[in-house]
Design a protein around this motif. Structure first.
Motif, mmCIF file in Angstrom:
data_model
loop_
_atom_site.group_PDB
_atom_site.id
_atom_site.type_symbol
_atom_site.label_atom_id
_atom_site.label_comp_id
_atom_site.label_asym_id
_atom_site.label_seq_id
_atom_site.Cartn_x
_atom_site.Cartn_y
_atom_site.Cartn_z
ATOM 1 N N ALA A 156 -13.702 20.726 24.005
ATOM 2 C CA ALA A 156 -13.469 19.159 23.717
ATOM 3 C C ALA A 156 -12.490 19.551 22.900
ATOM 4 O O ALA A 156 -11.521 18.691 23.259
ATOM 5 N N ILE A 157 -12.728 20.348 21.607
ATOM 6 C CA ILE A 157 -11.113 21.018 20.861
ATOM 7 C C ILE A 157 -9.988 21.270 21.657
ATOM 8 O O ILE A 157 -8.897 21.090 21.179
ATOM 9 N N GLN A 158 -10.145 22.713 22.564
ATOM 10 C CA GLN A 158 -9.156 22.570 23.900
ATOM 11 C C GLN A 158 -8.431 21.850 24.090
ATOM 12 O O GLN A 158 -7.004 21.663 23.969
ATOM 13 N N ILE A 159 -9.267 21.095 25.164
ATOM 14 C CA ILE A 159 -8.365 19.759 25.699
ATOM 15 C C ILE A 159 -7.907 18.730 24.672
ATOM 16 O O ILE A 159 -7.118 18.413 24.940
ATOM 17 N N SER A 160 -8.514 18.221 23.344
ATOM 18 C CA SER A 160 -7.656 17.732 23.272
ATOM 19 C C SER A 160 -6.373 17.792 22.403
ATOM 20 O O SER A 160 -5.613 17.217 22.469
ATOM 21 N N THR A 161 -6.251 19.288 22.349
ATOM 22 C CA THR A 161 -5.119 19.944 21.329
ATOM 23 C C THR A 161 -4.251 20.303 22.985
ATOM 24 O O THR A 161 -2.758 19.676 22.483
ATOM 25 N N VAL A 162 -5.042 20.572 23.600
ATOM 26 C CA VAL A 162 -3.541 20.816 24.821
ATOM 27 C C VAL A 162 -2.913 19.780 25.340
ATOM 28 O O VAL A 162 -2.299 19.256 25.969
ATOM 29 N N LYS A 163 -3.697 18.319 24.968
ATOM 30 C CA LYS A 163 -3.490 17.064 25.798
ATOM 31 C C LYS A 163 -2.699 16.794 24.758
ATOM 32 O O LYS A 163 -1.245 16.299 25.703
ATOM 33 N N ARG A 164 -2.460 16.714 23.406
ATOM 34 C CA ARG A 164 -1.785 16.282 22.837
ATOM 35 C C ARG A 164 0.460 17.182 23.000
ATOM 36 O O ARG A 164 0.739 16.448 22.619
ATOM 37 N N LEU A 165 -0.326 18.567 23.433
ATOM 38 C CA LEU A 165 1.100 19.565 23.289
ATOM 39 C C LEU A 165 1.599 19.259 24.946
ATOM 40 O O LEU A 165 2.487 18.947 24.679
ATOM 41 N N SER A 166 0.921 18.878 25.859
ATOM 42 C CA SER A 166 1.734 18.501 26.846
ATOM 43 C C SER A 166 2.181 17.601 27.432
ATOM 44 O O SER A 166 2.951 16.790 27.923
ATOM 45 N N ASP A 167 0.790 15.803 27.182
ATOM 46 C CA ASP A 167 1.298 14.569 27.313
ATOM 47 C C ASP A 167 1.835 13.831 25.857
ATOM 48 O O ASP A 167 2.440 13.007 26.452
ATOM 49 N N GLY A 168 2.124 14.193 24.752
ATOM 50 C CA GLY A 168 1.475 13.511 23.617
ATOM 51 C C GLY A 168 1.089 12.550 23.809
ATOM 52 O O GLY A 168 0.478 11.601 22.586
ATOM 53 N N TYR A 169 -1.015 12.828 24.109
ATOM 54 C CA TYR A 169 -1.343 11.782 23.734
ATOM 55 C C TYR A 169 -2.265 12.022 22.753
ATOM 56 O O TYR A 169 -2.291 13.272 22.266
ATOM 57 N N GLY A 170 -2.524 11.050 22.130
ATOM 58 C CA GLY A 170 -3.279 11.644 20.850
ATOM 59 C C GLY A 170 -4.529 12.318 20.849
ATOM 60 O O GLY A 170 -5.063 13.010 20.349
ATOM 61 N N GLY A 171 -5.573 12.511 21.469
ATOM 62 C CA GLY A 171 -6.531 12.327 22.132
ATOM 63 C C GLY A 171 -7.953 12.609 21.645
ATOM 64 O O GLY A 171 -8.808 13.305 20.712
ATOM 65 N N TYR A 172 -8.379 10.940 21.483
ATOM 66 C CA TYR A 172 -8.798 10.785 21.325
ATOM 67 C C TYR A 172 -10.565 10.706 20.962
ATOM 68 O O TYR A 172 -11.242 10.717 20.746
ATOM 69 N N LEU A 173 -10.633 10.782 22.863
ATOM 70 C CA LEU A 173 -11.475 10.486 23.234
ATOM 71 C C LEU A 173 -12.550 11.870 22.715
ATOM 72 O O LEU A 173 -13.104 12.145 22.873
ATOM 73 N N TYR A 174 -11.170 13.086 22.991
ATOM 74 C CA TYR A 174 -11.847 14.820 22.615
ATOM 75 C C TYR A 174 -11.925 15.222 21.677
ATOM 76 O O TYR A 174 -12.892 15.806 21.181
ATOM 77 N N SER A 175 -11.550 14.343 20.943
ATOM 78 C CA SER A 175 -11.937 14.867 19.514
ATOM 79 C C SER A 175 -12.571 13.987 19.018
ATOM 80 O O SER A 175 -13.601 14.617 18.343
ATOM 81 N N LEU A 213 -13.944 21.191 10.691
ATOM 82 C CA LEU A 213 -12.571 20.805 11.685
ATOM 83 C C LEU A 213 -12.239 19.537 12.684
ATOM 84 O O LEU A 213 -11.691 18.791 12.784
ATOM 85 N N SER A 214 -13.396 19.133 12.905
ATOM 86 C CA SER A 214 -13.528 18.624 14.445
ATOM 87 C C SER A 214 -12.708 16.739 14.036
ATOM 88 O O SER A 214 -12.205 16.211 14.247
ATOM 89 N N ILE A 215 -13.643 16.692 12.491
ATOM 90 C CA ILE A 215 -13.874 15.619 12.014
ATOM 91 C C ILE A 215 -11.993 15.264 11.403
ATOM 92 O O ILE A 215 -11.720 13.959 11.706
ATOM 93 N N LEU A 216 -11.811 16.151 10.924
ATOM 94 C CA LEU A 216 -10.297 16.722 10.490
ATOM 95 C C LEU A 216 -9.648 15.446 11.059
ATOM 96 O O LEU A 216 -8.227 15.244 10.815
ATOM 97 N N ASP A 217 -9.220 16.524 12.626
ATOM 98 C CA ASP A 217 -8.763 16.036 13.547
ATOM 99 C C ASP A 217 -8.542 15.532 13.790
ATOM 100 O O ASP A 217 -7.798 14.315 14.612
ATOM 101 N N LEU A 218 -9.639 14.235 13.957
ATOM 102 C CA LEU A 218 -10.419 13.665 14.470
ATOM 103 C C LEU A 218 -9.406 11.799 13.704
ATOM 104 O O LEU A 218 -9.138 11.177 13.900
ATOM 105 N N ILE A 219 -9.774 12.262 12.207
ATOM 106 C CA ILE A 219 -9.067 11.593 10.910
ATOM 107 C C ILE A 219 -7.535 11.196 11.310
ATOM 108 O O ILE A 219 -6.924 10.552 11.180
#
Length: 154
Positions: free
Chosen positions: A66-85, A142-148
């Motif tokens: 989920a961390i990997q997908i969230s980071t890649v989604k933010r890089l490629s789509d600019g999507y915030g990645g709420y769900l994956y974070s 790390l994942s909670i801080l990323d979500l915040i």
């Protein structure tokens, strides 16, 4: 290297390490369990399948993915990645929760107890159990801080 690039690198690296650590230990555990009859014949040791142990490492793998997908989604789509974070934060928190339960019941030697159902004074098992707990705790933070960070950014 700016702060955004560094945070992206840390998230990608931490997710990879978590996937590798959780997967590697889970594969070793399941391999040893599948050979438990042979281990009993050769060494006289009984090995046990632990649902807590499997749940801890599957939740670590899910959190890393989920961390990997969230980071890649933010890089490629600019999507915030709420769900994956959110999935990463929940999954890593579940792993820490289960490890805390294990440590309350068996101490830092929980790793050995899950394999052999014995409590010995093996310092290596104390070290492994504590390091897995420490790493899971760091990944949960790390994942909670990323979500915040994602929630505050929007």
């Amino acid at each position: 290297m700016n702060l955004r690039t560094f945070r992206t690198f840390v998230n990608l690296f931490a997710g990879e390490v978590e996937i590798f650590l959780g997967g590697y230990i889970l594969i070793i555990f399941l391999t040893i369990i599948s050979m438990s009859f042979s281990m009993n014949q050769f060494f006289g040791m009984n090995l046990y399948l632990s649902r807590f142990f499997v749940a801890i490492f599957i939740s670590m793998i899910v959190g890393g993915i989920a961390i990997q997908i969230s980071t890649v989604k933010r890089l490629s789509d600019g999507y915030g990645g709420y769900l994956y974070s959110s999935i990463a934060a929940i999954s890593n928190s579940v792993a820490v929760f289960f490890e805390t339960i294990e440590m309350i019941m068996y101490g830092t030697n929980w790793f050995e107890f899950e394999f052999l159902r014995v409590q010995s004074e093996n310092p290596l098992m104390y070290f492994i159990g504590f390091m897995v707990f420490l790493y899971s705790g760091l990944m949960a933070i790390l994942s909670i801080l990323d979500l915040i960070f994602i929630v505050n950014k929007s």
